[in-house]
Design a protein around this motif. Structure first.
Motif, PDB file in Angstrom:
ATOM      1  N   TRP A  93      50.130  64.174 -18.983  1.00 22.09           N
ATOM      2  CA  TRP A  93      50.859  63.746 -20.175  1.00 22.09           C
ATOM      3  C   TRP A  93      50.078  64.108 -21.430  1.00 22.09           C
ATOM      4  N   CYS A 108      54.042  66.846 -19.161  1.00 20.19           N
ATOM      5  CA  CYS A 108      55.008  65.949 -19.796  1.00 20.19           C
ATOM      6  C   CYS A 108      54.573  65.757 -21.247  1.00 20.19           C
ATOM      7  N   ASN A 115      55.097  64.085 -24.855  1.00 21.50           N
ATOM      8  CA  ASN A 115      55.697  63.136 -25.789  1.00 21.50           C
ATOM      9  C   ASN A 115      55.910  63.866 -27.117  1.00 21.50           C
ATOM     10  N   ARG A 162      58.195  69.069 -19.305  1.00 21.58           N
ATOM     11  CA  ARG A 162      59.175  68.005 -19.467  1.00 21.58           C
ATOM     12  C   ARG A 162      58.947  67.383 -20.850  1.00 21.58           C
ATOM     13  N   VAL A 165      59.764  64.564 -23.555  1.00 21.47           N
ATOM     14  CA  VAL A 165      60.287  63.202 -23.650  1.00 21.47           C
ATOM     15  C   VAL A 165      60.186  62.774 -25.113  1.00 21.47           C
ATOM     16  N   ASN A 172      59.483  60.417 -27.667  1.00 23.60           N
ATOM     17  CA  ASN A 172      58.798  59.135 -27.839  1.00 23.60           C
ATOM     18  C   ASN A 172      58.115  59.138 -29.201  1.00 23.60           C
ATOM     19  N   ALA A 185      56.973  52.623 -22.904  1.00 22.93           N
ATOM     20  CA  ALA A 185      58.047  53.613 -22.995  1.00 22.93           C
ATOM     21  C   ALA A 185      58.001  54.584 -21.817  1.00 22.93           C
ATOM     22  N   ILE A 186      56.807  55.002 -21.428  1.00 25.47           N
ATOM     23  CA  ILE A 186      56.681  55.934 -20.304  1.00 25.47           C
ATOM     24  C   ILE A 186      56.969  55.226 -18.983  1.00 25.47           C
ATOM     25  N   GLN A 241      59.112  52.867 -18.597  1.00 23.78           N
ATOM     26  CA  GLN A 241      60.568  52.794 -18.547  1.00 23.78           C
ATOM     27  C   GLN A 241      61.173  54.149 -18.194  1.00 23.78           C
ATOM     28  N   TYR A 242      60.635  55.221 -18.759  1.00 25.84           N
ATOM     29  CA  TYR A 242      61.126  56.578 -18.481  1.00 25.84           C
ATOM     30  C   TYR A 242      60.959  56.923 -17.004  1.00 25.84           C
ATOM     31  N   LEU A 243      59.822  56.549 -16.416  1.00 25.29           N
ATOM     32  CA  LEU A 243      59.536  56.878 -15.021  1.00 25.29           C
ATOM     33  C   LEU A 243      60.032  55.810 -14.050  1.00 25.29           C
ATOM     34  N   ASN A 244      60.585  54.722 -14.582  1.00 28.56           N
ATOM     35  CA  ASN A 244      61.037  53.601 -13.764  1.00 28.56           C
ATOM     36  C   ASN A 244      59.906  53.048 -12.895  1.00 28.56           C
TER      37      ASN A 244
END
Length: 345
Positions: free
Chosen positions: A21, A57, A59, A84, A86, A88, A137-138, A140-143
């Protein structure tokens, strides 16, 4: 139950990654004048090198920046299938410190994120609210589940050997601008409970130009379970000489959980790296271990080749990838500071 009690721990950096990340730089207060534009080509080469072995990944602060990032990545020859993006919102680029700490539980195949508090190295650079929220936030994004210890901690302040030991510095974690209500024993308890460790080892301090109050990732890094590279300044008149010798002596006196001494590989500092009369915290220890290899910052410096050779011997079987960071370092950090690995289980 704490993450440790549940069987979770923070794996060493050489553990295989699912991704790394990064938070794409956009704050021109960190790279003043035209330096944000000047550091960007080096940052893009960093992304490209990581992406050779894993996903990256990113942000990205907003939709408008996303379009420009995609263009810059394409122009730099980065394979966009390895990226990827994202959206944020963030305040700055230092993902090692404001990003999520990923824990793994090999017994169950689960992962978890630790959401440490973040206060921009003791409140030095407000605002930092968006950065502080980023681990949630991450998650939540990755569950992924996340746990919030409720104290300030930065990823660059801790170093792990993968066998129950975390290494850190007194000048940073015992600084009253982080957690003034906690003593050393209490901080050790948090480190063990929320990183899944059994032992905390302490060096004294950090290098000149480092505005983090002495992050460990500029001075001492594990390369395997019982071996560290330790920065040394060979010039006795240099400002870094005494503190790095103090750290070195402390490392020599340490014992791991199995009772063994550390194997210590001395790593030279670069000759002082100045930009506009400011001495930056240039250090070869601020490398990133990723799937593709070990990405090492170099500075067009007389000690570059020597440091690369030492790290090639320290990492047998891994490719050492030297990349220029002489523009990036103006922001007072380098490749390790800018990144946070997401492990596989």
């Amino acid at each position: 139950m704490t993450p440790k009690e549940q069987g979770f721990f923070f794996p060493p950096e050489w553990h295989p990654h699912r991704a790394t990340w990064l938070t794409f730089p956009h704050n021109d207060h960190s790279w003043q004048d035209d330096k944000l534009d000047r550091m960007r080509p080096q940052y893009l080469q960093f992304i490209k090198a990581i992406s050779e072995g894993e996903l990256v990944c990113l942000n990205v602060n907003d939709i408008r920046l996303k379009a420009r990032v995609l263009q810059w990545l394409s122009e730099a020859g980065v394979d966009l299938d390895r990226i990827r993006i994202v959206i944020n919102p963030t305040n700055d680029a230092w993902c090692r410190d404001h990003g999520p700490a990923f824990l793994i539980n090999p017994a169950t195949g689960e992962r978890m994120i630790v959401n440490w508090e973040y206060n921009a190295w003791g409140g030095k650079y407000p605002p930092y609210g968006d950065d502080d929220f980023l681990p949630v936030a991450i998650a939540q994004y990755l569950n992924l589940p996340h746990v919030s210890p409720g104290i300030v901690m930065e990823g660059g302040s801790v170093e792990f050997n993968g066998a129950g030991t975390v290494l850190t510095s007194k000048s940073c974690l015992l600084n009253p601008n982080r957690n003034p209500h906690l003593n050393q024993a209490q901080i050790e308890r948090y480190l063990c409970d929320f990183y899944g460790m059994d032992q905390v080892l302490w060096v004294e301090g950090g290098i000149v130009g480092d505005d983090t109050d002495g992050h460990i990732d500029d001075t001492t890094r594990f390369v395997n379970e019982d071996t560290v590279v330790a920065c040394v300044e060979e010039d006795p008149s240099d400002e870094n000489h005494t503190i790095l010798q103090t750290n070195l002596q402390m490392l020599k006196e340490m014992r791991l959980l199995n009772g063994k001494q550390l194997n210590i590989i001395e790593l030279p500092m670069p000759k002082p790296v100045y930009i506009n009369d400011f001495r930056t915290p240039g250090s070869y220890a601020n490398f990133l271990i990723c799937n593709a290899g070990v990405i090492v910052p170099v500075f067009n410096n007389p000690n570059d080749d020597r440091a690369i050779g030492i790290l090639e011997q320290a990492f047998p079987g891994r490719k050492v990838i030297p990349l220029l960071a002489d523009e990036i370092i103006w922001g007072q950090g380098s490749f390790h500071c800018l990144s946070q690995q997401e492990p596989l289980v």
